[in-house]
Design a protein around this motif. Structure first.
Motif, PDB file in Angstrom:
ATOM      1  N   UNK A  10       0.929  -1.283   0.024  1.00  0.00           N
ATOM      2  CA  UNK A  10      -0.036  -0.013  -0.104  1.00  0.00           C
ATOM      3  C   UNK A  10       1.023   1.307   0.031  1.00  0.00           C
ATOM      4  N   UNK A  11       0.878   2.002  -1.263  1.00  0.00           N
ATOM      5  CA  UNK A  11       1.858   3.067  -1.320  1.00  0.00           C
ATOM      6  C   UNK A  11       1.905   4.107  -0.064  1.00  0.00           C
ATOM      7  N   UNK A  12       2.883   4.620   0.272  1.00  0.00           N
ATOM      8  CA  UNK A  12       2.815   5.625   1.440  1.00  0.00           C
ATOM      9  C   UNK A  12       2.109   6.887   0.911  1.00  0.00           C
ATOM     10  N   UNK A  13       1.567   7.757   1.655  1.00  0.00           N
ATOM     11  CA  UNK A  13       0.949   9.011   1.278  1.00  0.00           C
ATOM     12  C   UNK A  13       2.005  10.027   1.201  1.00  0.00           C
ATOM     13  N   UNK A  14       1.664  11.184   0.702  1.00  0.00           N
ATOM     14  CA  UNK A  14       2.576  12.101   0.599  1.00  0.00           C
ATOM     15  C   UNK A  14       3.123  12.820   1.811  1.00  0.00           C
ATOM     16  N   UNK A  15       4.281  13.583   1.883  1.00  0.00           N
ATOM     17  CA  UNK A  15       4.672  14.165   3.231  1.00  0.00           C
ATOM     18  C   UNK A  15       3.616  15.127   3.580  1.00  0.00           C
ATOM     19  N   UNK A  16       3.026  15.828   2.709  1.00  0.00           N
ATOM     20  CA  UNK A  16       1.783  16.699   2.993  1.00  0.00           C
ATOM     21  C   UNK A  16       0.749  16.192   3.981  1.00  0.00           C
ATOM     22  N   UNK A  17       0.395  15.073   3.241  1.00  0.00           N
ATOM     23  CA  UNK A  17      -0.749  14.241   3.767  1.00  0.00           C
ATOM     24  C   UNK A  17      -0.507  13.630   5.187  1.00  0.00           C
ATOM     25  N   UNK A  18       0.889  13.275   5.316  1.00  0.00           N
ATOM     26  CA  UNK A  18       1.479  12.745   6.389  1.00  0.00           C
ATOM     27  C   UNK A  18       1.380  13.939   7.602  1.00  0.00           C
ATOM     28  N   UNK A  19       1.718  15.066   7.178  1.00  0.00           N
ATOM     29  CA  UNK A  19       1.577  16.069   8.076  1.00  0.00           C
ATOM     30  C   UNK A  19       0.204  16.638   8.736  1.00  0.00           C
ATOM     31  N   UNK A  20      -0.637  16.438   7.567  1.00  0.00           N
ATOM     32  CA  UNK A  20      -2.035  16.766   7.908  1.00  0.00           C
ATOM     33  C   UNK A  20      -2.659  15.906   8.744  1.00  0.00           C
ATOM     34  N   UNK A  21      -2.368  14.707   8.510  1.00  0.00           N
ATOM     35  CA  UNK A  21      -2.919  13.435   9.357  1.00  0.00           C
ATOM     36  C   UNK A  21      -2.455  13.513  10.662  1.00  0.00           C
ATOM     37  N   UNK A  22      -0.894  13.761  10.765  1.00  0.00           N
ATOM     38  CA  UNK A  22      -0.316  13.633  12.343  1.00  0.00           C
ATOM     39  C   UNK A  22      -0.677  14.908  13.006  1.00  0.00           C
ATOM     40  N   UNK A  23      -0.946  16.002  12.305  1.00  0.00           N
ATOM     41  CA  UNK A  23      -1.245  17.180  13.045  1.00  0.00           C
ATOM     42  C   UNK A  23      -2.595  16.948  13.819  1.00  0.00           C
ATOM     43  N   UNK A  24      -3.527  16.296  12.842  1.00  0.00           N
ATOM     44  CA  UNK A  24      -4.925  15.870  13.246  1.00  0.00           C
ATOM     45  C   UNK A  24      -4.735  14.899  14.375  1.00  0.00           C
ATOM     46  N   UNK A  25      -4.020  14.074  14.338  1.00  0.00           N
ATOM     47  CA  UNK A  25      -4.083  13.069  15.330  1.00  0.00           C
ATOM     48  C   UNK A  25      -3.550  13.673  16.520  1.00  0.00           C
ATOM     49  N   UNK A  26      -2.444  14.488  16.688  1.00  0.00           N
ATOM     50  CA  UNK A  26      -1.940  15.337  17.694  1.00  0.00           C
ATOM     51  C   UNK A  26      -3.214  15.969  18.351  1.00  0.00           C
ATOM     52  N   UNK A  27      -4.017  16.577  17.550  1.00  0.00           N
ATOM     53  CA  UNK A  27      -5.161  17.410  18.008  1.00  0.00           C
ATOM     54  C   UNK A  27      -6.187  16.888  18.716  1.00  0.00           C
TER      55      UNK A  27
END
Length: 150
Positions: A10-27
């Motif tokens: 399953x291909x990884x997402x882009x760095x920006x998609x990771x950033x958005x997801x991880x920020x949301x998770x920390x929120x």
């Protein structure tokens, strides 16, 4: 032998998609080390809520946490809550969804919420203290727990 990567199936997402997801998770979540540090420092912008039954709270809870069982959260019972706080909900931990139900109920009523990762189970695994009885107790002035390694 030609091996195929199971990780990359399953291909990884882009760095920006990771950033958005991880920020949301920390929120959405807080960990016990961060909550303990804020409680030790008397950060007034957060309120820790034990969403378990009152008897469970009395048997042992996070010092500084208030007892507010998730089953009793509604528009009337939350009138006493300040709208300018962030409420950190917790329950027993893995296998218990009381903190999620409490966070959901509060968010549905317009409050800002985060869940404590792992609940009371992870709190205790991190070597953090408990308060016993109906009094909230306090973390202020308590020694820091050993470094969590995070």
């Amino acid at each position: 032998m030609n091996a195929t990567s199971l990780v990359l199936a399953f291909p990884p997402v882009t760095a920006q998609q990771s950033l958005d997801y991880l920020l949301a998770k920390l929120s959405y979540y807080a960990d016990s080390a961060d909550v303990a540090e804020d409680l030790r420092n008397g950060i007034g912008e957060i309120v820790v809520i034990d969403t378990r039954a009152a008897a469970r709270y009395a048997a042992g809870h996070i010092p500084g946490a208030v007892s507010f069982p998730h089953r009793s959260m509604d528009e009337n019972s939350t009138r006493r809550l300040a709208r300018d706080k962030v409420y950190i909900t917790y329950c027993d931990g893995i296998g218990c969804n009381g903190s999620t139900k409490g966070a959901y109920a509060l968010a549905k009523l317009g409050f800002q919420v985060k869940e404590l990762i792992g609940g009371l189970d992870f709190w205790l695994r991190d070597g953090l203290p408990l308060a016993i009885g109906d009094e909230t107790g306090s973390m202020q002035g308590q020694e820091e727990a050993p470094e969590c390694g995070c």
